[in-house]
Design an enzyme around this catalytic site. Structure first.
Site, PDB file in Angstrom:
ATOM      1  N   ARG A   1      62.669  35.603  86.481  1.00  0.00           N
ATOM      2  CA  ARG A   1      62.776  35.714  85.011  1.00  0.00           C
ATOM      3  C   ARG A   1      61.967  36.889  84.487  1.00  0.00           C
ATOM      4  O   ARG A   1      62.373  37.562  83.543  1.00  0.00           O
ATOM      5  CB  ARG A   1      62.312  34.415  84.349  1.00  0.00           C
ATOM      6  CG  ARG A   1      63.322  33.279  84.534  1.00  0.00           C
ATOM      7  CD  ARG A   1      62.720  31.944  84.196  1.00  0.00           C
ATOM      8  NE  ARG A   1      62.382  31.814  82.806  1.00  0.00           N
ATOM      9  CZ  ARG A   1      61.439  30.994  82.331  1.00  0.00           C
ATOM     10  NH1 ARG A   1      60.760  30.239  83.172  1.00  0.00           N
ATOM     11  NH2 ARG A   1      61.202  30.927  81.057  1.00  0.00           N
TER      12      ARG A   1
ATOM     13  N   ARG B   1      68.156  39.254  73.983  1.00  0.00           N
ATOM     14  CA  ARG B   1      67.486  39.511  75.257  1.00  0.00           C
ATOM     15  C   ARG B   1      68.059  40.715  75.969  1.00  0.00           C
ATOM     16  O   ARG B   1      67.580  41.072  77.036  1.00  0.00           O
ATOM     17  CB  ARG B   1      67.680  38.300  76.160  1.00  0.00           C
ATOM     18  CG  ARG B   1      66.430  37.417  76.313  1.00  0.00           C
ATOM     19  CD  ARG B   1      66.866  36.242  77.150  1.00  0.00           C
ATOM     20  NE  ARG B   1      65.825  35.561  77.827  1.00  0.00           N
ATOM     21  CZ  ARG B   1      65.274  34.419  77.412  1.00  0.00           C
ATOM     22  NH1 ARG B   1      65.612  33.910  76.254  1.00  0.00           N
ATOM     23  NH2 ARG B   1      64.371  33.812  78.143  1.00  0.00           N
TER      24      ARG B   1
ATOM     25  N   ARG C   1      52.985  25.225  82.914  1.00  0.00           N
ATOM     26  CA  ARG C   1      53.613  24.793  81.669  1.00  0.00           C
ATOM     27  C   ARG C   1      54.393  23.491  81.852  1.00  0.00           C
ATOM     28  O   ARG C   1      55.026  23.265  82.873  1.00  0.00           O
ATOM     29  CB  ARG C   1      54.561  25.896  81.198  1.00  0.00           C
ATOM     30  CG  ARG C   1      55.212  25.609  79.879  1.00  0.00           C
ATOM     31  CD  ARG C   1      55.682  26.866  79.270  1.00  0.00           C
ATOM     32  NE  ARG C   1      56.982  27.247  79.791  1.00  0.00           N
ATOM     33  CZ  ARG C   1      57.733  28.189  79.229  1.00  0.00           C
ATOM     34  NH1 ARG C   1      57.295  28.837  78.170  1.00  0.00           N
ATOM     35  NH2 ARG C   1      58.908  28.479  79.739  1.00  0.00           N
TER      36      ARG C   1
ATOM     37  N   ARG D   1      59.748  22.491  83.674  1.00  0.00           N
ATOM     38  CA  ARG D   1      61.121  22.964  83.641  1.00  0.00           C
ATOM     39  C   ARG D   1      61.506  23.511  85.008  1.00  0.00           C
ATOM     40  O   ARG D   1      60.704  24.157  85.664  1.00  0.00           O
ATOM     41  CB  ARG D   1      61.258  24.088  82.603  1.00  0.00           C
ATOM     42  CG  ARG D   1      61.490  23.578  81.219  1.00  0.00           C
ATOM     43  CD  ARG D   1      61.330  24.632  80.173  1.00  0.00           C
ATOM     44  NE  ARG D   1      61.895  25.932  80.523  1.00  0.00           N
ATOM     45  CZ  ARG D   1      61.893  26.979  79.710  1.00  0.00           C
ATOM     46  NH1 ARG D   1      61.363  26.880  78.501  1.00  0.00           N
ATOM     47  NH2 ARG D   1      62.401  28.123  80.078  1.00  0.00           N
TER      48      ARG D   1
ATOM     49  N   LYS E   1      55.733  32.256  73.252  1.00  0.00           N
ATOM     50  CA  LYS E   1      56.678  32.257  72.125  1.00  0.00           C
ATOM     51  C   LYS E   1      56.880  30.846  71.569  1.00  0.00           C
ATOM     52  O   LYS E   1      56.901  30.650  70.368  1.00  0.00           O
ATOM     53  CB  LYS E   1      58.047  32.807  72.564  1.00  0.00           C
ATOM     54  CG  LYS E   1      58.040  34.284  72.884  1.00  0.00           C
ATOM     55  CD  LYS E   1      59.445  34.874  72.927  1.00  0.00           C
ATOM     56  CE  LYS E   1      60.337  34.253  73.978  1.00  0.00           C
ATOM     57  NZ  LYS E   1      59.925  34.543  75.367  1.00  0.00           N
TER      58      LYS E   1
HETATM   59  P1  AMP Z   1      63.940  30.459  77.371  1.00  0.00           P
HETATM   60  O1  AMP Z   1      63.684  29.044  77.072  1.00  0.00           O
HETATM   61  O2  AMP Z   1      64.083  31.319  76.142  1.00  0.00           O
HETATM   62  O3  AMP Z   1      62.985  31.057  78.364  1.00  0.00           O
HETATM   63  O4  AMP Z   1      65.399  30.526  78.072  1.00  0.00           O
HETATM   64  C1  AMP Z   1      65.661  29.844  79.276  1.00  0.00           C
HETATM   65  C2  AMP Z   1      66.911  30.411  79.941  1.00  0.00           C
HETATM   66  O5  AMP Z   1      68.040  30.279  79.089  1.00  0.00           O
HETATM   67  C3  AMP Z   1      66.849  31.883  80.316  1.00  0.00           C
HETATM   68  O6  AMP Z   1      66.176  32.125  81.539  1.00  0.00           O
HETATM   69  C4  AMP Z   1      68.345  32.218  80.391  1.00  0.00           C
HETATM   70  O7  AMP Z   1      68.911  31.706  81.589  1.00  0.00           O
HETATM   71  C5  AMP Z   1      68.909  31.407  79.241  1.00  0.00           C
HETATM   72  N1  AMP Z   1      68.864  32.172  77.970  1.00  0.00           N
HETATM   73  C6  AMP Z   1      68.155  31.874  76.855  1.00  0.00           C
HETATM   74  N2  AMP Z   1      68.357  32.785  75.897  1.00  0.00           N
HETATM   75  C7  AMP Z   1      69.236  33.689  76.397  1.00  0.00           C
HETATM   76  C8  AMP Z   1      69.832  34.871  75.905  1.00  0.00           C
HETATM   77  N3  AMP Z   1      69.554  35.337  74.678  1.00  0.00           N
HETATM   78  N4  AMP Z   1      70.692  35.541  76.721  1.00  0.00           N
HETATM   79  C9  AMP Z   1      71.004  35.098  77.942  1.00  0.00           C
HETATM   80  N5  AMP Z   1      70.444  34.002  78.498  1.00  0.00           N
HETATM   81  C10 AMP Z   1      69.576  33.292  77.731  1.00  0.00           C
END
Ligand code: AMP
Length: 218
Positions: free
Chosen positions: A171, A88, A127, A160, A13
């Site tokens: 995740r 999400r 990554r 990360r 993404k």
């Molecule tokens: P990402 O970078 O989109 O993979 O997001 C990293 C982390 O941020 C996720 O594993 C969640 O802990 C939190 N997070 C990001 N977006 C959301 C969302 N829409 N709802 C809840 N937690 C989120």
């Protein structure tokens, strides 16, 4: 354009978001980036969400939904946006639908990047990201020119915390349980555009680009 980018962690993404921004100039709103920035700056929000991110758990819906609307109501989002990492959960998707209706605006498309779980673990473990500008790299497929340094802004690139293997598996489980149902939700609204995320990044982008070019003509 108003878009949502959907797909499991590691589907690409972030990479596609960068390409879409470059090609179409759409504003990128990533909830993950917003949370990480707040954690880095040790804000009140950052302190609240740090534990969830470290464990690969979702931040509670209410907090996330408020944060997104605060962002989408800012002036720079008036002409469009691309949400990445939101919604999400079904509750988040419903809140987005309701909020859009209240503001009399509509989503144009939900781009779903589809990738199998086994491929995902491998991808995520390699990554690396720049904590300063958000650019993403991969040790095998997309290394930075100079090891550990961001090509775009010259800051340090790192793995990360939540890309470590245990967290990655968590995740992906969370994605399957809570986020995958959104594919059906948006299919029922006639908004889903599916793309095979196991293709190379340029091929994936080619398909997205054709789709968005068509949308812009409508
Ligand atoms: P990402 O970078 O989109 O993979 O997001 C990293 C982390 O941020 C996720 O594993 C969640 O802990 C939190 N997070 C990001 N977006 C959301 C969302 N829409 N709802 C809840 N937690 C989120």
């Amino acid at each position: 354009m108003r878009l949502v980018l959907l797909g499991p962690p590691g589907a690409g993404k972030g990479t596609q978001a960068e390409k879409i921004v470059d090609e179409f100039g759409v504003l990128h709103v990533s909830t993950g980036d917003i949370f990480r920035k707040n954690i880095k700056e040790e804000t009140e929000l950052g302190k609240k969400v740090k534990g969830y991110l470290a464990e690969g758990k979702l931040v509670p819906d209410e907090l996330t939904i408020d944060l997104v609307w605060d962002r989408l109501d800012q002036d720079d989002c008036k002409d469009g946006f691309m949400l990445d990492g939101f919604p999400r959960t079904i509750a988040q998707a419903e809140a987005l639908t309701k909020g859009l209706e209240e503001r009399q605006i509509k989503l144009d498309s939900v781009i779903n990047i589809d990738v199998d779980s086994e491929v995902l673990v491998k991808r995520l473990a390699g990554r690396r990201v720049c904590l300063n500008c958000g650019a993403s790299y991969h040790v095998d497929n997309k290394p930075s020119k100079e090891e550990g340094i961001c090509d775009r802004c010259g800051h340090e690139i790192v793995q990360r915390e939540d890309d470590k293997e245990v967290t990655v598996k968590n995740r992906i489980d969370v994605y399957k349980k809570q986020t995958e149902p959104l594919i059906e939700y948006y299919s029922n609204l006639g908004l889903i555009f599916n793309v095979d995320g196991t293709l190379g990044p340029d091929d994936v982008f080619g398909k997205i680009k054709d789709h968005l070019t068509q949308l812009k003509r409508m």
